[in-house]
Design an enzyme around this catalytic site. Structure first.
Site, PDB file in Angstrom:
ATOM      1  N   HIS A 153      30.955  35.201 -93.650  1.00 28.57           N
ATOM      2  CA  HIS A 153      31.347  35.757 -92.357  1.00 28.57           C
ATOM      3  C   HIS A 153      31.206  34.699 -91.263  1.00 28.57           C
ATOM      4  O   HIS A 153      30.634  33.636 -91.480  1.00 28.57           O
ATOM      5  CB  HIS A 153      30.485  36.971 -91.999  1.00 28.57           C
ATOM      6  CG  HIS A 153      30.887  38.223 -92.712  1.00 28.57           C
ATOM      7  ND1 HIS A 153      30.445  38.507 -93.986  1.00 28.57           N
ATOM      8  CD2 HIS A 153      31.693  39.263 -92.349  1.00 28.57           C
ATOM      9  CE1 HIS A 153      30.962  39.675 -94.372  1.00 28.57           C
ATOM     10  NE2 HIS A 153      31.723  40.143 -93.394  1.00 28.57           N
ATOM     11  N   LYS A 157      27.630  36.643 -86.882  1.00 32.85           N
ATOM     12  CA  LYS A 157      27.103  37.828 -87.576  1.00 32.85           C
ATOM     13  C   LYS A 157      25.590  37.711 -87.691  1.00 32.85           C
ATOM     14  O   LYS A 157      25.067  36.668 -88.097  1.00 32.85           O
ATOM     15  CB  LYS A 157      27.744  37.980 -88.957  1.00 32.85           C
ATOM     16  CG  LYS A 157      27.380  39.297 -89.642  1.00 32.85           C
ATOM     17  CD  LYS A 157      28.273  39.568 -90.833  1.00 32.85           C
ATOM     18  CE  LYS A 157      27.886  40.858 -91.547  1.00 32.85           C
ATOM     19  NZ  LYS A 157      28.028  42.045 -90.680  1.00 32.85           N
TER      20      LYS A 157
END
Length: 265
Positions: A153, A157
């Site tokens: 990600h 995040k």
């Protein structure tokens, strides 16, 4: 259906607002952001180049007053505060927030006795189809294959592994009759010894603007099967979240997930 959006000035919030505006049969009833946000008071469509007539506010109860459902992709502490207000006012919720601890999950289950809640690790139709593929693969490859979940990600995040990766692990563990809490391995470093054949490993990558990549590897002797899903934008999440809100229209209470919404159970 009147829908309010939490985290209205964030990347996901803006996409959710746009999805609501572009979906027939639903309307934007409110836009919520944190106190102190520079977006407070602005029209919710400003960053989209559109006028909605809905101002972004930090007053949770005022935002929920005209809503049938709140869609929330924020952070656990904020979501739990929103859940308490939604329960008080009888407003349903679609929750895509990840990173809840066990107490947080219990609070969602308790609230679902009073209001309808769809709580899912991922609202993409493709990801939920992937969950079903993993269930089948795990049963077919139950012996002789080592299972690893690899996810990537963007740099912003804040939780790891991702909620989607953990859900993949849960699906696999359930199919194999195992408990993910006891068989998951989240880190390897130094002299680890041989791999436990009953473990499910997780590896995490964070960097750049990666929206979300997930791969599950079933590694056997002489062959390796990989099942992957890669997101190129958050559009599929927004589409699924609005679909989940509409699913709740005739659900007075109960805790559901995206598998319920898609009729995959």
């Amino acid at each position: 259906m009147n829908i309010a959006i939490a985290g209205a000035s964030g990347r996901m919030g803006r996409m959710l607002i746009e999805q609501v505006l572009n979906t027939e049969g639903v309307s934007l009833a409110g836009a919520l952001d944190v106190p102190g946000s520079p977006a407070l008071g602005q029209d919710a469509g400003l960053l989209l180049g559109r006028q909605t007539g809905v101002a972004i506010s930090s007053d949770v109860e005022a935002v929920l007053a005209g809503a049938d459902c709140l869609i929330d992709f924020t952070r656990p502490e904020g979501t739990l505060a929103h859940v308490a207000a939604a329960k008080k006012l009888g407003v349903k919720m679609v929750i895509g927030t990840t990173g809840f601890d066990e107490a947080g999950k219990a609070a969602l289950a308790e609230a679902a006795r009073s209001i309808g809640i769809v709580f899912a690790a991922n609202f993409s139709v493709g990801v939920n189809a992937t969950f079903k593929l993993l269930e089948v693969a795990a049963r077919l490859l139950s012996t002789g294959y080592d299972i690893e979940v690899i996810e990537a990600h963007h740099r912003f995040k804040v939780d790891a592994p991702s909620g989607t990766a953990l859900k993949m692990g849960e699906v696999i563990a359930d199919a194999l009759g195992r408990d993910l809490k006891t068989c998951a391995v989240y880190a390897r470093e130094g002299h680890t010894g041989e791999r436990n054949p009953n473990s499910i490993g997780f590896a995490t990558v964070r960097g750049g603007d990666i929206v979300g990549d997930h791969t599950v590897m079933f590694a056997g002797i002489g062959e390796r099967i990989e099942i992957s899903h890669k997101s190129s934008s958050r559009q599929s999440y927004a589409d699924g979240a609005v679909r989940a809100a509409r699913f709740l229209a005739d659900k007075p209470n109960g805790l559901f997930d995206m598998q319920d919404v898609l009729g995959l159970k």
